[in-house]
Structure formats: C-alpha cells, structure tokens
Design an enzyme around this catalytic site. Sequence first.
Site, PDB file in Angstrom:
ATOM      1  N   GLU A  99      10.310   1.160  10.164  1.00  0.00           N
ATOM      2  CA  GLU A  99      11.332   2.186   9.887  1.00  0.00           C
ATOM      3  C   GLU A  99      10.629   3.517  10.085  1.00  0.00           C
ATOM      4  OE1 GLU A  99      14.422   1.636   9.101  1.00  0.00           O
ATOM      5  OE2 GLU A  99      14.435  -0.419   8.346  1.00  0.00           O
ATOM      6  N   GLY A 101       7.347   4.936   7.875  1.00  0.00           N
ATOM      7  CA  GLY A 101       6.486   6.100   8.058  1.00  0.00           C
ATOM      8  C   GLY A 101       6.711   6.692   9.431  1.00  0.00           C
ATOM      9  N   SER A 102       5.719   7.396   9.923  1.00  0.00           N
ATOM     10  CA  SER A 102       5.883   8.093  11.203  1.00  0.00           C
ATOM     11  C   SER A 102       5.809   7.127  12.381  1.00  0.00           C
ATOM     12  CB  SER A 102       4.779   9.137  11.341  1.00  0.00           C
ATOM     13  OG  SER A 102       3.527   8.480  11.329  1.00  0.00           O
ATOM     14  N   LYS A 114       0.862  -1.191   0.000  1.00  0.00           N
ATOM     15  CA  LYS A 114       0.000   0.000   0.000  1.00  0.00           C
ATOM     16  C   LYS A 114       0.892   1.232   0.000  1.00  0.00           C
ATOM     17  CE  LYS A 114      -1.835   2.838   2.910  1.00  0.00           C
ATOM     18  NZ  LYS A 114      -1.684   4.069   2.095  1.00  0.00           N
ATOM     19  N   GLY A 127       3.514   3.873  13.123  1.00  0.00           N
ATOM     20  CA  GLY A 127       4.256   2.644  13.432  1.00  0.00           C
ATOM     21  C   GLY A 127       3.713   1.988  14.696  1.00  0.00           C
TER      22      GLY A 127
HETATM   23  P1  NAD Z   1       2.702   8.261   7.814  1.00  0.00           P
HETATM   24  O1  NAD Z   1       3.049   7.453   8.999  1.00  0.00           O
HETATM   25  O2  NAD Z   1       1.669   9.305   7.941  1.00  0.00           O
HETATM   26  O3  NAD Z   1       2.192   7.302   6.638  1.00  0.00           O
HETATM   27  C1  NAD Z   1       2.939   6.191   6.205  1.00  0.00           C
HETATM   28  C2  NAD Z   1       2.003   5.168   5.620  1.00  0.00           C
HETATM   29  O4  NAD Z   1       1.102   4.739   6.642  1.00  0.00           O
HETATM   30  C3  NAD Z   1       1.129   5.701   4.477  1.00  0.00           C
HETATM   31  O5  NAD Z   1       1.022   4.700   3.494  1.00  0.00           O
HETATM   32  C4  NAD Z   1      -0.207   5.944   5.149  1.00  0.00           C
HETATM   33  O6  NAD Z   1      -1.310   5.862   4.293  1.00  0.00           O
HETATM   34  C5  NAD Z   1      -0.236   4.830   6.179  1.00  0.00           C
HETATM   35  N1  NAD Z   1      -1.127   5.129   7.307  1.00  0.00           N
HETATM   36  C6  NAD Z   1      -1.491   6.348   7.780  1.00  0.00           C
HETATM   37  N2  NAD Z   1      -2.374   6.214   8.804  1.00  0.00           N
HETATM   38  C7  NAD Z   1      -2.565   4.886   8.975  1.00  0.00           C
HETATM   39  C8  NAD Z   1      -3.360   4.109   9.863  1.00  0.00           C
HETATM   40  N3  NAD Z   1      -4.137   4.685  10.777  1.00  0.00           N
HETATM   41  N4  NAD Z   1      -3.304   2.761   9.765  1.00  0.00           N
HETATM   42  C9  NAD Z   1      -2.535   2.169   8.827  1.00  0.00           C
HETATM   43  N5  NAD Z   1      -1.780   2.844   7.946  1.00  0.00           N
HETATM   44  C10 NAD Z   1      -1.764   4.187   8.025  1.00  0.00           C
HETATM   45  O7  NAD Z   1       4.086   8.815   7.284  1.00  0.00           O
HETATM   46  P2  NAD Z   1       4.319   9.761   6.039  1.00  0.00           P
HETATM   47  O8  NAD Z   1       3.827  11.110   6.422  1.00  0.00           O
HETATM   48  O9  NAD Z   1       3.812   9.134   4.786  1.00  0.00           O
HETATM   49  O10 NAD Z   1       5.916   9.725   5.928  1.00  0.00           O
HETATM   50  C11 NAD Z   1       6.709  10.504   6.726  1.00  0.00           C
HETATM   51  C12 NAD Z   1       7.297   9.689   7.856  1.00  0.00           C
HETATM   52  O11 NAD Z   1       8.023   8.562   7.334  1.00  0.00           O
HETATM   53  C13 NAD Z   1       8.309  10.471   8.657  1.00  0.00           C
HETATM   54  O12 NAD Z   1       8.105  10.268  10.032  1.00  0.00           O
HETATM   55  C14 NAD Z   1       9.642   9.852   8.217  1.00  0.00           C
HETATM   56  O13 NAD Z   1      10.681   9.978   9.140  1.00  0.00           O
HETATM   57  C15 NAD Z   1       9.272   8.446   7.988  1.00  0.00           C
HETATM   58  N6  NAD Z   1      10.275   7.776   7.136  1.00  0.00           N
HETATM   59  C16 NAD Z   1      11.142   6.906   7.720  1.00  0.00           C
HETATM   60  C17 NAD Z   1      12.112   6.277   6.961  1.00  0.00           C
HETATM   61  C18 NAD Z   1      13.052   5.282   7.572  1.00  0.00           C
HETATM   62  O14 NAD Z   1      13.620   4.501   6.821  1.00  0.00           O
HETATM   63  N7  NAD Z   1      13.241   5.268   8.866  1.00  0.00           N
HETATM   64  C19 NAD Z   1      12.203   6.535   5.605  1.00  0.00           C
HETATM   65  C20 NAD Z   1      11.313   7.447   5.037  1.00  0.00           C
HETATM   66  C21 NAD Z   1      10.338   8.050   5.821  1.00  0.00           C
END
Ligand code: NAD
Length: 498
Positions: free
Chosen positions: A268, A245-246, A192, A250
């Site tokens: 991550e 993601g965030s 996704k 996570g």
């Molecule tokens: P996010 O956590 O908002 O979203 C990431 C993914 O999770 C998206 O696909 C989103 O649709 C999904 N998501 C959102 N809410 C959800 C829920 N309630 N249940 C299940 N899935 C859900 O993050 P973002 O804004 O897309 O990306 C930015 C974040 O990603 C930052 O915190 C960044 O540090 C992190 N990031 C980390 C790495 C790493 O390797 N450590 C790399 C790139 C980005």
Amino acid sequence: MLDFKTRKEVDAVLDTTHLIGKAFINGNFVDAVSGETFDNVSPRDGKVLNQVASCDSPDVDLAVGAARKVFEAGTWSDMEPKERKKVMLRFAQAFADNAAELAVLETIDMGKPIAESTGFDVGAVYECLQWYAEWCDKVYDEIAPSGPNSLGMITREAIGVVGAVTPWNFPMLMSMWKVAPALAAGNSVILKPAEQSPLTALRIAELAAEAGVPDGVFNVLPGFGPTAGQSIGMHMDIDALVFTGSGEIGKKFLQYSGQSNMKRVWLECGGKTPFIVFNDCKDIGEAAETVTNSMFFNQGEVCVAPSRLIVENGIRNEFMSEVRAAASKISAGDPLNPDTKMGAMVDENQMNRVLDYIKIGENEGAEITTGGNRANLNIGGYYIEPTIFEGVRNDMRIAQEEIFGPVLSVIDVTDVDEAVRTANDSQFGLAASVWTKDLSKAHQVSRKLRSGSVWVNCFDGGDITMPFGGYKQSGNGRDRSAHALDKYTELKSTWMEL
Ligand code: NAD
C-alpha cells in the site's frame, strides 16, 4: 465516543501513560540483542520521549523462530475458530478499554491532533479488530462442481509467518489493518512499526498478550528500515510481507523477495488524489469545506489526501474563495490541545521535505495564496502552515510527486474530458473524489478514473467493509474487507477419487 474536553483531561492521561521502549518477542519485552537503542523524539516539541530498542537481524531471527514454532505447534493456527474469535474479541475490548491512553500515545509520538486520535483513529482501530475477530468463524471453504466419483475441495489455509512493515502517519490503524486479518486467519505476525512512532504498537502487543494471544503469535520489533525492515524483507522463513509506506521502499520489498524466498509481497504505497469539482457541483460550500478539511487532516500526511484540486473553470473563482476562507480557519498548534485542528509534522526531516516542496512549487511558477511557511517556532516542534498553491500545471513536480504534508495544488480545467485526463495523468491511482449533481456523469467519470477508490459527493467514504488500496504505483492487494484475507491465506486444491 472518546472525547477530551480540556487540556487538563489530556494531561491527566499523559501522566499515567506507559512508554514502552523494548521489543516484544515471544511474549516478553526484551532489549535488542545488540543492546542498542534510539531516541524517540516527539514532534510536538522536539524533545526525546524515551529510548527504544533498535532491532536488527538477530532480533528478527529470534522473533521469526518463535513465530514459526508456535505456528507449527498449532497453538493459534489450529485453535478452534470460535475460540480464536473469543481471544480476538477480548483483544478488541482491551484496546477499547485503553483507548484514551493509546490516543495520547499516538499524538505525542507522531504529532496528530488529540481530537483526531480520539475522534478517528481509536474508533477505526477498534472497529477493525472487532470486524476481523468475527471473521474467524465465518469463512467457509468451497466444494468444486465435480461428478459423482470425485470430490474437489478448495480450502483456505493460514500462510504461516507474516512480516508487516508500517508507516508513521496512522501508526495504529495502518498496523491493525494488517495485524487483525493476519491473526484472524491463524498466522503468526512480526510487526515493525515506523521508527518515528513505535509506542502504540508496543502497547497494543502487551494488550494482545493480556487478552490471550499466545506467546510468539504477535511480535513487535521497533527499529529502522535499513536494519530491522530489510532483515524482515530478506528473511528466508517469512511467508508473506505486507507493507504500507512510500513507493520507493515498496519497490525495495519486491527486490528483497526476489533476492530471498519469493515471499508474497503486498504493498500500500503513495497517492496524489484528484478532487474534481465540476461546474454543476450541487453545494460549492460543502465541497470547499470538504477538500480543505480533508487536505489538512493529519497535517496532510495522508496517502489519500486530496492534494490535487481539479476545478472546472465555470465555478473556479467562487469555489477558490470558499476554499481560502475555509483554510483561514485552520492553523497548526500543539496537538495535545483538544481544540487544535492541525498538529506537527512527524519529524524534522519530513518538515524540511515539505518546506523544500514549497520552494519547488514557487520556482515552478505556481502562486502561494495561503500559508507557505514554518509555524509555531516558539513551541519547538515541527509545524507548517496550511498551504495552497494556485495556477498549478499537472506536469509540475508539486502536482506529480507526493509531498505528504499540508500543501494543496489547484489545477484549472475547461471540461469533463480534461478533468479525467488530468486526474489519470499520475503514477498513482489510490483514490479520487468527484463532485457533481449529475449522477450519470458521476458514474461515467468514476468508471474512467484509474484508482482503487472513488468517492462521489463525499471524501474518504466507506469503512472496514470496503476494500482499500491502489492501482498503478499506489500498490497491489487490498486492506480492509473480506478481500484482505486473500493476503493472509493460501488456497489449497484437494482432489479425491471416491
Ligand atoms: P517509508 O516508506 O519511508 O517507511 C515505511 C516503513 O518502511 C517504515 O517502517 C520504515 O522504517 C520502513 N523502511 C524504510 N526504509 C526501509 C528499507 N530500506 N528496507 C525496509 N524497510 C524500510 O514511508 P513513511 O515515510 O513511513 O510513510 C509515508 C508513506 O506511506 C507515504 O508515501 C504514504 O503515501 C504511504 N502510505 C500509504 C498508505 C496506503 O494505504 N496506500 C497509507 C499510509 C501511508
């Protein structure tokens, strides 16, 4: 290397790009079961690019059903490793053959400069696909050191159906860091992509199918987090969940696992990378250019962005004038122009979030010495100036929270111990960078830093051969390298009495 010289060359590719708006399930492009779609907006001008299927739990059920069926049938999971490798190598080649289109799609969908999509993203994805393809027939199992009357075998087996939920900042790369090792190990995958940037994942799924990845092995479900994402997290027939993601989301995946089938969860998450410059830095100019270019790379929307610049007092003034001079050469512009160095924030929400943090920093008493404003209102997209805060204390929110935008916080320290203490005083532990000509000091400081990567006299060094991931709330498990395969395999111990 792919390189666009003129805007005309970019536009020629843009005219022929293929904007896919359907889900990819069991080898077919399909509408969401509900028929619902969402507007996919380009951050470069705020205009709608296309309508994209908005998947939810019925679509997840269909994809997981297809993924499980093909996994059990062994079409991919039991394919001869050297045959699976051939398919994966064809997939890598198909990706390379379409790199120009994929680079343009990535840029219009998430706003990064086309020079970065071509100069960084497509090359890194190709390397990743090729590298894991080669692992298909190179992983050996183990025999335990038993006596003559028994045989202990330790074998790795594909885990089954893998759910991958990924962010928008490097849509292709973050997805392929997961998809490539998962497929190489013989799993079926449900990906996704983030709702802000679904286009490249869908096009890549099409290329994988053309390369011979069997139906049902690689499925892509565009949609939102609380619908498609949560359904994947809660599904009873997904064996492992890999997420980038965030931290906030996570943690939700850890809960989903506990509330469902205890699927393995690998995360991550965020970072607040300290970039530490000591008085004995051997090249202040190089360090200043590096921190500036790295901070504003991808508009600062990088999990390892060096957003905390920790400088020892002795060189502070000289160093900061170099940093300000380097920042003055960077401005936000239309990401489709080949000479643009910084593009658009991914969407209006992210832009407003970053602008809010800039206000928070001012209210906390830090001083803006560069930027601080929205830019390019005439283009209509979501642009912010490269921004530098000086006089930051490490307990301020702008030093503790991940802003995920072009905002650098500069913190002064008096000695090595204070630098290390400040660097480690964070909920995150993703990466750190250390600048000194004293290699003993570099070693000692590296050992004390609580972070998954440490770069000495460089930034973001390493490649697919090196593990990538974090300590503390930056996550668990590692992407890249052979260690990533641990996430996509189970270990089986078979003991035989002979
Ligand atoms: P996010 O956590 O908002 O979203 C990431 C993914 O999770 C998206 O696909 C989103 O649709 C999904 N998501 C959102 N809410 C959800 C829920 N309630 N249940 C299940 N899935 C859900 O993050 P973002 O804004 O897309 O990306 C930015 C974040 O990603 C930052 O915190 C960044 O540090 C992190 N990031 C980390 C790495 C790493 O390797 N450590 C790399 C790139 C980005």
